[in-house]
Design a protein around this motif. Structure first.
Motif, PDB file in Angstrom:
ATOM      1  N   TYR A 189       0.754  -1.163  -0.057  1.00 26.42           N
ATOM      2  CA  TYR A 189       0.103  -0.136  -0.020  1.00 26.42           C
ATOM      3  C   TYR A 189       0.981   1.363   0.210  1.00 26.42           C
ATOM      4  N   ARG A 190       2.027   1.323  -0.625  1.00 29.01           N
ATOM      5  CA  ARG A 190       2.976   2.464  -0.506  1.00 29.01           C
ATOM      6  C   ARG A 190       2.238   3.521  -1.145  1.00 29.01           C
ATOM      7  N   ARG A 191       1.698   3.216  -2.400  1.00 24.47           N
ATOM      8  CA  ARG A 191       0.955   4.423  -3.155  1.00 24.47           C
ATOM      9  C   ARG A 191      -0.344   4.997  -2.381  1.00 24.47           C
ATOM     10  N   LYS A 192      -0.953   4.293  -1.396  1.00 23.74           N
ATOM     11  CA  LYS A 192      -2.196   4.824  -0.809  1.00 23.74           C
ATOM     12  C   LYS A 192      -1.675   6.070   0.155  1.00 23.74           C
ATOM     13  N   ARG A 193      -2.803   6.751   0.394  1.00 29.74           N
ATOM     14  CA  ARG A 193      -2.675   7.935   1.548  1.00 29.74           C
ATOM     15  C   ARG A 193      -2.194   7.325   2.691  1.00 29.74           C
ATOM     16  N   LYS A 194      -1.800   8.215   3.566  1.00 26.71           N
ATOM     17  CA  LYS A 194      -1.372   7.721   4.968  1.00 26.71           C
ATOM     18  C   LYS A 194      -2.522   7.399   5.731  1.00 26.71           C
ATOM     19  N   LEU A 195      -3.713   7.986   5.702  1.00 25.36           N
ATOM     20  CA  LEU A 195      -4.879   7.273   6.532  1.00 25.36           C
ATOM     21  C   LEU A 195      -5.056   5.878   6.201  1.00 25.36           C
ATOM     22  N   GLU A 196      -5.005   5.672   4.801  1.00 20.76           N
ATOM     23  CA  GLU A 196      -5.306   4.383   4.604  1.00 20.76           C
ATOM     24  C   GLU A 196      -4.380   3.243   4.957  1.00 20.76           C
ATOM     25  N   LYS A 197      -2.879   3.653   4.857  1.00 22.69           N
ATOM     26  CA  LYS A 197      -1.792   2.811   5.197  1.00 22.69           C
ATOM     27  C   LYS A 197      -2.308   2.877   6.657  1.00 22.69           C
TER      28      LYS A 197
END
Length: 261
Positions: free
Chosen positions: A149-157
């Motif tokens: 999930y490195r491309r996801k936003r911080k909240l989703e991470k």
């Protein structure tokens, strides 16, 4: 008559036999129902149309005349089975749900074993070792989450990290695979591959070494380990066998792998 049962959603536990000495022209309604329902059952267990058709022909040799003598029948049936496979995820749901339940129970029993060992001074070292295996599993899954999930936003991470920390990863992975969600370009690998990766992490860092450690403790310190240790050992062994079979089955029946081989 056979096709009418093929096109009907049917949940069967086994492929029922038909007398191999009878000609297909002699089949009655009951025998046609058995043959049609068998393809539905084979499709549920094999996931792909081509594999289900191979098993269908093997179970009922009388069908060879249709595949060999009627032009386009193979393609016709393959199209039907592929369409049914795409619209049905019952087989995948069954497998991943069982895997999620076993994995969650295994984590609970291992944590209980750690608390039991800590109550005995002579088993504190074994308790720390088992706890280290659990932490190793969590850490490796966290690394996988950060890569996936490195491309996801911080909240989703952060949400994915919390799922892992609270031991909800098996349940969440099973839910996502059962939903057959596709089209997320922000993840590195597919949901199925992600679930397989997490299962392998758990197998290598917790299930196998934890099972070996608990068997050793049971053989050498049976009274201190307690009767519950046998349940924990059994669940760990079940988890090891099931995950190994699940990964092997998924890889072997994958359509791309079948085409390559």
């Amino acid at each position: 008559m056979i096709l009418s049962f093929v096109l009907t959603d049917h949940f069967g536990f086994r492929v029922r036999s038909v007398d191999p000495t009878t000609d297909m022209n002699e089949w009655n309604d009951q025998q046609c129902e058995r043959v049609g329902n068998a393809l539905v059952k084979l499709l549920r267990t094999r996931r792909y149309g081509a594999a289900a058709l191979e098993g269908w022909r093997h179970a009922y040799p009388q069908l060879d005349v249709l595949f060999d003598e009627i032009p386009g029948f193979q393609e016709f049936m393959l199209h039907i089975t592929n369409c049914k496979a795409r619209s049905s995820t019952s087989a995948t749901v069954n497998r991943v749900t069982v895997g999620a339940v076993v994995s969650t129970v295994d984590a609970i029993t291992d944590i209980y074993a750690v608390t039991t060992y800590n109550k005995t001074p002579s088993l504190v070292g074994q308790a720390n070792a088992l706890l280290g295996m659990i932490l190793a599993n969590v850490i490796t899954q966290l690394v996988g989450v950060l890569v996936q999930y490195r491309r996801k936003r911080k909240l989703e991470k952060m949400k994915e990290v919390l799922i892992t920390l609270f031991f909800l990863r098996p349940i969440v992975d099973a839910y996502r695979v059962s939903k057959n969600a596709t089209g997320d370009n922000e993840i590195l690998i597919s949901r199925t591959d992600e679930m397989m990766m997490n299962k392998l992490f758990e197998l290598a860092t917790e299930c196998i070494p934890g099972c070996v450690l608990q068997i050793y403790v049971w053989l050498t310190r049976r009274e201190e380990a307690g009767t519950f240790a046998l349940i924990s050992i059994g669940v760990s062994a079940l988890m090891t066998g099931y995950v190994s079979a699940l990964v092997s089955y998924t890889v072997d029946t994958d359509e791309l792998n079948r085409n390559v081989s």
